[in-house]
Design an enzyme around this catalytic site. Sequence first.
Site, PDB file in Angstrom:
ATOM      1  N   ARG A   1      14.417  17.224  -2.689  1.00  0.00           N
ATOM      2  CA  ARG A   1      14.490  15.813  -2.282  1.00  0.00           C
ATOM      3  C   ARG A   1      15.935  15.308  -2.389  1.00  0.00           C
ATOM      4  O   ARG A   1      16.428  14.612  -1.506  1.00  0.00           O
ATOM      5  CB  ARG A   1      13.556  14.973  -3.170  1.00  0.00           C
ATOM      6  CG  ARG A   1      12.926  13.868  -2.377  1.00  0.00           C
ATOM      7  CD  ARG A   1      11.726  13.253  -3.046  1.00  0.00           C
ATOM      8  NE  ARG A   1      10.933  12.565  -2.028  1.00  0.00           N
ATOM      9  CZ  ARG A   1       9.888  11.800  -2.292  1.00  0.00           C
ATOM     10  NH1 ARG A   1       9.469  11.658  -3.531  1.00  0.00           N
ATOM     11  NH2 ARG A   1       9.240  11.202  -1.335  1.00  0.00           N
TER      12      ARG A   1
ATOM     13  N   VAL B   1       9.330   6.208 -10.772  1.00  0.00           N
ATOM     14  CA  VAL B   1       8.615   7.478 -10.552  1.00  0.00           C
ATOM     15  C   VAL B   1       7.198   7.184 -10.041  1.00  0.00           C
ATOM     16  O   VAL B   1       6.733   6.041 -10.081  1.00  0.00           O
ATOM     17  CB  VAL B   1       8.561   8.303 -11.861  1.00  0.00           C
ATOM     18  CG1 VAL B   1       9.964   8.650 -12.328  1.00  0.00           C
ATOM     19  CG2 VAL B   1       7.802   7.553 -12.948  1.00  0.00           C
TER      20      VAL B   1
ATOM     21  N   GLU C   1       8.189  -3.721  -7.269  1.00  0.00           N
ATOM     22  CA  GLU C   1       8.753  -3.711  -5.915  1.00  0.00           C
ATOM     23  C   GLU C   1       7.679  -4.118  -4.910  1.00  0.00           C
ATOM     24  O   GLU C   1       6.565  -3.641  -4.969  1.00  0.00           O
ATOM     25  CB  GLU C   1       9.279  -2.304  -5.603  1.00  0.00           C
ATOM     26  CG  GLU C   1       9.979  -2.210  -4.274  1.00  0.00           C
ATOM     27  CD  GLU C   1      10.983  -3.341  -4.086  1.00  0.00           C
ATOM     28  OE1 GLU C   1      11.922  -3.461  -4.885  1.00  0.00           O
ATOM     29  OE2 GLU C   1      10.811  -4.144  -3.139  1.00  0.00           O
TER      30      GLU C   1
ATOM     31  N   ALA D   1      -2.035  -7.751  -8.572  1.00  0.00           N
ATOM     32  CA  ALA D   1      -2.757  -8.869  -7.953  1.00  0.00           C
ATOM     33  C   ALA D   1      -2.341  -9.036  -6.490  1.00  0.00           C
ATOM     34  O   ALA D   1      -3.193  -9.230  -5.612  1.00  0.00           O
ATOM     35  CB  ALA D   1      -2.475 -10.154  -8.738  1.00  0.00           C
ATOM     36  N   ALA D   2      -1.030  -8.950  -6.218  1.00  0.00           N
ATOM     37  CA  ALA D   2      -0.560  -9.147  -4.835  1.00  0.00           C
ATOM     38  C   ALA D   2      -1.163  -8.079  -3.929  1.00  0.00           C
ATOM     39  O   ALA D   2      -1.663  -8.376  -2.837  1.00  0.00           O
ATOM     40  CB  ALA D   2       0.970  -9.085  -4.794  1.00  0.00           C
TER      41      ALA D   2
ATOM     42  N   GLY E   1      -9.110   0.803   8.890  1.00  0.00           N
ATOM     43  CA  GLY E   1      -9.103   0.851   7.419  1.00  0.00           C
ATOM     44  C   GLY E   1      -7.669   0.948   6.933  1.00  0.00           C
ATOM     45  O   GLY E   1      -6.840   1.589   7.575  1.00  0.00           O
TER      46      GLY E   1
ATOM     47  N   CYS F   1      -0.411   2.838  -1.861  1.00  0.00           N
ATOM     48  CA  CYS F   1      -0.482   1.773  -2.869  1.00  0.00           C
ATOM     49  C   CYS F   1      -1.818   1.043  -2.968  1.00  0.00           C
ATOM     50  O   CYS F   1      -2.351   0.898  -4.074  1.00  0.00           O
ATOM     51  CB  CYS F   1       0.615   0.752  -2.601  1.00  0.00           C
ATOM     52  SG  CYS F   1       2.251   1.459  -2.790  1.00  0.00           S
TER      53      CYS F   1
ATOM     54  N   LYS G   1      -4.886   2.805  -4.716  1.00  0.00           N
ATOM     55  CA  LYS G   1      -4.496   3.175  -6.084  1.00  0.00           C
ATOM     56  C   LYS G   1      -4.376   1.931  -6.976  1.00  0.00           C
ATOM     57  O   LYS G   1      -4.892   1.896  -8.098  1.00  0.00           O
ATOM     58  CB  LYS G   1      -3.155   3.909  -6.018  1.00  0.00           C
ATOM     59  CG  LYS G   1      -2.345   3.935  -7.290  1.00  0.00           C
ATOM     60  CD  LYS G   1      -1.112   4.784  -7.116  1.00  0.00           C
ATOM     61  CE  LYS G   1       0.119   4.066  -6.617  1.00  0.00           C
ATOM     62  NZ  LYS G   1       0.700   3.073  -7.522  1.00  0.00           N
TER      63      LYS G   1
END
Length: 472
Positions: free
Chosen positions: A41, A89, A161, A222-223, A271, A276, A279
Amino acid sequence: MTAVKSICCIGAGYVGGPTCAVIAYKCHDIKVTIVDVNPARIAAWNSDKLPIYEPGLEDVVLARRGKNLFFSTNVDGAIQEADLIFVSVNTPTKKSGMGAGRAADLAYVESATRRIAQVATSSKIVVEKSTVPCRTAQSMRTILEANSTDKIHFDILSNPEFLAEGTAIDDLLKPDRVLIGALQTPEGIRAQQALADVYGHWVAKESILTTNLWSSELSKLAANAMLAQRISSVNALSAICEATGADVDEVAYACGRDSRLGSKFLKASVGFGGSCFQKDILNLVYLSEQLNLPEVAAYWHQVVIMNEYQKKRFVRNIIKTLFNTITNKKIAVLGFAFKKDTGDTRESAAITLIKDFIQESARVAIYDPKVDRQQIVMDLSEPGVVDTQQQVEKHVQICSSAYEAAKDADAVVLVTEWDEFRDDQLDYAKIYDGMHKPAFLFDGRLLVNAPKLRKMGFKVNVIGKTELAGKA
Ligand SMILES: NC(=O)c1ccc[n+]([C@@H]2O[C@H](COP(=O)([O-])OP(=O)(O)OC[C@H]3O[C@@H](n4cnc5c(N)ncnc54)[C@H](O)[C@@H]3O)[C@@H](O)[C@H]2O)c1
Ligand SMILES: O=c1ccn([C@@H]2O[C@H](COP(=O)(O)OP(=O)(O)O[C@H]3O[C@H](CO)[C@@H](O)[C@H](O)[C@H]3O)[C@@H](O)[C@H]2O)c(=O)[nH]1
């Protein structure tokens, strides 16, 4: 606290890379070193072909790389040199053990924190950038404090973020807000101010929100939960639209015009995907269960359940429309990334759909402008479905254009909303000519003008719309 002069970012992924590249771009007085344990990477970040595709990213990296922006595998050296360290990470959902399938796996956060504790030779501000369950900063603090001395002090901040992939650079350059949580002690508040000053190089003061640590951690979960909830809400409505003749675009528009609701994140789809949403909601579900709040857990869990339902409903509809069988039929899948303008495939709806098509013994032809063959094969290999990469290659054909994928296909399925699949960009007449007849088109993204394509001869099926409704 003196001004931050040197930043280290642990984790050169989708967040660490773009976020810290933008910091280097906007703060020429700060040296930014992005480190990772993955040498391939880092080599890619130092090459002409960056490891992630993100509009505008290359310009930002090329402008500062080798000046005040560095990519390195020397994690210890970068930790020692920095006054401020972002921990960026991965925090995937746990695959086994307690909380498997729900809780976040914090092993990488812990290992990065332990490394900081082990090698730091001066005081540091440690910033939790990864998305983590509420109160993770407490565990990080415990690890770091166990290694503090008279001379070395650690402050912990939470700075989640909010960038979205595909628009990351724009989001970072013009964020709706930057959130910085700190312990409300004099040292914590000083550290909070030091990080606010870094963002202050380009973000207006009013857009930098300061809160306590726990509010900041919870606000991130929450966001994401609320954003995903809107998509599941509109997707649930799409099923009602299909059964009644209401048009989901019209319903979303009418609702979104209410300024209390707003128009964003109301696009019905096959969908939501991405690394993110699922999860982070499961993370919130697990947190609620741990706090003995089962009703709260069930409430948020329903957002994920509805998303799974939407994907299954779409597949069922395809099979039903293709006369109840897709065995040996050729299905062209246009798009494999979880959204347009990214090559990221994590949790992409395409993966679920294609695995279902394979299980029904269909032949699947896939085209995505930014996802390479190796990634597609890896994503589709799954024990119990198709065990090996060779088997995947037997079931799927990976194509280099939409026309190649659609050639001799029985159905075209639009899964990712890439602009090049719009009906003013792709030559649908050519697609139609090359297909088996009847030529079916399933639009999982409300992307094409269905009446126009019907006139060409396509049998078009759009999420949240019926032909009877007139405008579908
Ligand atoms: N992807 C997004 O759009 C997005 C947006 C906001 C927040 N987040 C959150 O940010 C975090 C990072 O996400 P990502 O998408 O960048 O993940 P990613 O997998 O792309 O990158 C994480 C990187 O960290 C490296 N790493 C892991 N442990 C390490 C260690 N101990 N030392 C050095 N390097 C290490 C990995 O090798 C990997 O390259 C996650 O918590 C995620 O939830 C992601
Ligand atoms: O109206 C909509 C909006 C989005 N999506 C889908 O939802 C998923 C997620 O899209 P998006 O949120 O744009 O991308 P992400 O990169 O996953 O960004 C989300 O997740 C990030 C990681 O936490 C957060 O930082 C961002 O604020 C949050 O938007 C994708 O599959 C989209 O196609 C829809 O189906 N309908």
